[in-house]
Design a protein around this motif. Structure first.
Motif, PDB file in Angstrom:
ATOM      1  N   ILE A 189      -5.466   2.061   0.085  1.00 24.21           N
ATOM      2  CA  ILE A 189      -6.014   2.413  -1.233  1.00 24.21           C
ATOM      3  C   ILE A 189      -5.855   3.905  -1.484  1.00 24.21           C
ATOM      4  CG2 ILE A 189      -8.190   2.591  -2.528  1.00 24.21           C
ATOM      5  CD1 ILE A 189      -9.008  -0.063  -1.135  1.00 24.21           C
ATOM      6  N   ASN A 190      -6.145   4.735  -0.484  1.00 19.88           N
ATOM      7  CA  ASN A 190      -5.981   6.190  -0.631  1.00 19.88           C
ATOM      8  C   ASN A 190      -4.525   6.558  -0.865  1.00 19.88           C
ATOM      9  OD1 ASN A 190      -8.620   7.120  -0.492  1.00 19.88           O
ATOM     10  ND2 ASN A 190      -8.623   7.118   1.740  1.00 19.88           N
ATOM     11  N   ASN A 191      -3.618   5.928  -0.137  1.00 20.94           N
ATOM     12  CA  ASN A 191      -2.193   6.201  -0.315  1.00 20.94           C
ATOM     13  C   ASN A 191      -1.735   5.824  -1.721  1.00 20.94           C
ATOM     14  OD1 ASN A 191       0.519   6.790   0.318  1.00 20.94           O
ATOM     15  ND2 ASN A 191       0.882   4.645   0.812  1.00 20.94           N
ATOM     16  N   ALA A 192      -2.165   4.642  -2.187  1.00 17.81           N
ATOM     17  CA  ALA A 192      -1.793   4.195  -3.534  1.00 17.81           C
ATOM     18  C   ALA A 192      -2.340   5.149  -4.587  1.00 17.81           C
ATOM     19  CB  ALA A 192      -2.314   2.781  -3.775  1.00 17.81           C
ATOM     20  N   HIS A 193      -3.583   5.575  -4.422  1.00 21.09           N
ATOM     21  CA  HIS A 193      -4.189   6.503  -5.384  1.00 21.09           C
ATOM     22  C   HIS A 193      -3.462   7.845  -5.395  1.00 21.09           C
ATOM     23  CE1 HIS A 193      -7.213   9.599  -6.536  1.00 21.09           C
ATOM     24  NE2 HIS A 193      -7.338   8.771  -7.562  1.00 21.09           N
ATOM     25  N   ALA A 194      -3.140   8.372  -4.209  1.00 21.25           N
ATOM     26  CA  ALA A 194      -2.451   9.672  -4.141  1.00 21.25           C
ATOM     27  C   ALA A 194      -1.078   9.603  -4.814  1.00 21.25           C
ATOM     28  CB  ALA A 194      -2.303  10.101  -2.693  1.00 21.25           C
ATOM     29  N   THR A 195      -0.381   8.507  -4.652  1.00 22.93           N
ATOM     30  CA  THR A 195       0.953   8.380  -5.247  1.00 22.93           C
ATOM     31  C   THR A 195       0.872   8.182  -6.754  1.00 22.93           C
ATOM     32  OG1 THR A 195       1.807   7.427  -3.213  1.00 22.93           O
ATOM     33  CG2 THR A 195       3.093   7.051  -5.188  1.00 22.93           C
ATOM     34  N   LEU A 196      -0.023   7.329  -7.197  1.00 19.34           N
ATOM     35  CA  LEU A 196      -0.071   6.990  -8.618  1.00 19.34           C
ATOM     36  C   LEU A 196      -0.745   8.057  -9.479  1.00 19.34           C
ATOM     37  CD1 LEU A 196      -0.835   3.178  -8.427  1.00 19.34           C
ATOM     38  CD2 LEU A 196       1.357   4.305  -8.812  1.00 19.34           C
ATOM     39  N   THR A 197      -1.513   8.965  -8.896  1.00 25.28           N
ATOM     40  CA  THR A 197      -2.106  10.041  -9.693  1.00 25.28           C
ATOM     41  C   THR A 197      -1.192  11.255  -9.792  1.00 25.28           C
ATOM     42  OG1 THR A 197      -3.307  10.794  -7.740  1.00 25.28           O
ATOM     43  CG2 THR A 197      -4.500   9.381  -9.291  1.00 25.28           C
TER      44      THR A 197
END
Length: 196
Positions: free
Chosen positions: A60-68
């Protein structure tokens, strides 16, 4: 491991959205809202005995960092996780060039141009015959002298003869009265001060 390999080679760019339970093309606020909800649900402090929750939290953290990150999100939306890997290796500004050059039509154009012009064969033959084998090496014009190699003994003899002819003789022996305790500077101390 098969799942990681599949994810690493993905070009669809949808997996990170699925992790955050969003549709592709979600707004920045929707990404933030979904991240907060899922991060609270899977946080390791709330699930201390569940290692799957910790893994999910990392995803979830990885997805958030990439998509923001806007540039990473654009690359991900266009090329998927393979695009992110290429950006990491070659830089974000070179991703489009990489995918353009690795497309089937660019490879085909390169192959057709090389075959039509005979460039591949020409370059290979020139390098091999001129550099490696030396069979087609250009010859020196007839009026010029060709370079030749001298042995070190002949070269020393020639230098010695040249110096004797000029009236200078090289120093060939080391001083005999030198010891390890010989001082380079005499007993008097030198001063480098200038008096004005």
């Amino acid at each position: 491991m098969a799942e990681q390999r599949q994810r690493a080679l993905s070009t669809s760019g949808e997996a990170l959205y699925k992790i955050l339970a969003l549709e592709k093309g979600a707004t920045h606020d929707e990404i933030k809202k979904s991240y907060r909800k899922l991060a609270l649900k899977y946080h390791p402090d709330k699930n201390p005995d569940n290692p799957e929750a910790a893994e999910k939290f990392k995803d979830i953290n990885n997805a958030h960092a990439t998509l923001t990150d806007l540039s990473k999100r654009n690359i991900y939306d266009k090329y998927g996780s393979l695009g992110l890997y290429v950006a990491e290796q070659f830089g974000e500004e070179n991703v489009n060039t990489y995918f353009m050059l690795s497309s089937w039509w660019a490879k085909g154009l390169f192959a057709v141009c090389g075959l039509l012009t005979g460039c591949y064969l020409c370059c290979c033959l020139c390098c091999c015959f001129n550099c490696c084998c030396g069979k087609c090496k250009p010859k020196a014009p007839e009026g010029e002298q060709q370079e030749f190699c001298m042995s070190p003994e002949d070269l020393e003899e020639q230098i010695k003869n040249d110096m004797e002819r000029d009236g200078e003789t090289p120093i060939m022996l080391q001083p005999t009265n030198v010891t390890e305790k010989t001082q380079l500077i005499g007993d008097s101390h030198r001063s480098y001060r200038t008096e004005s």
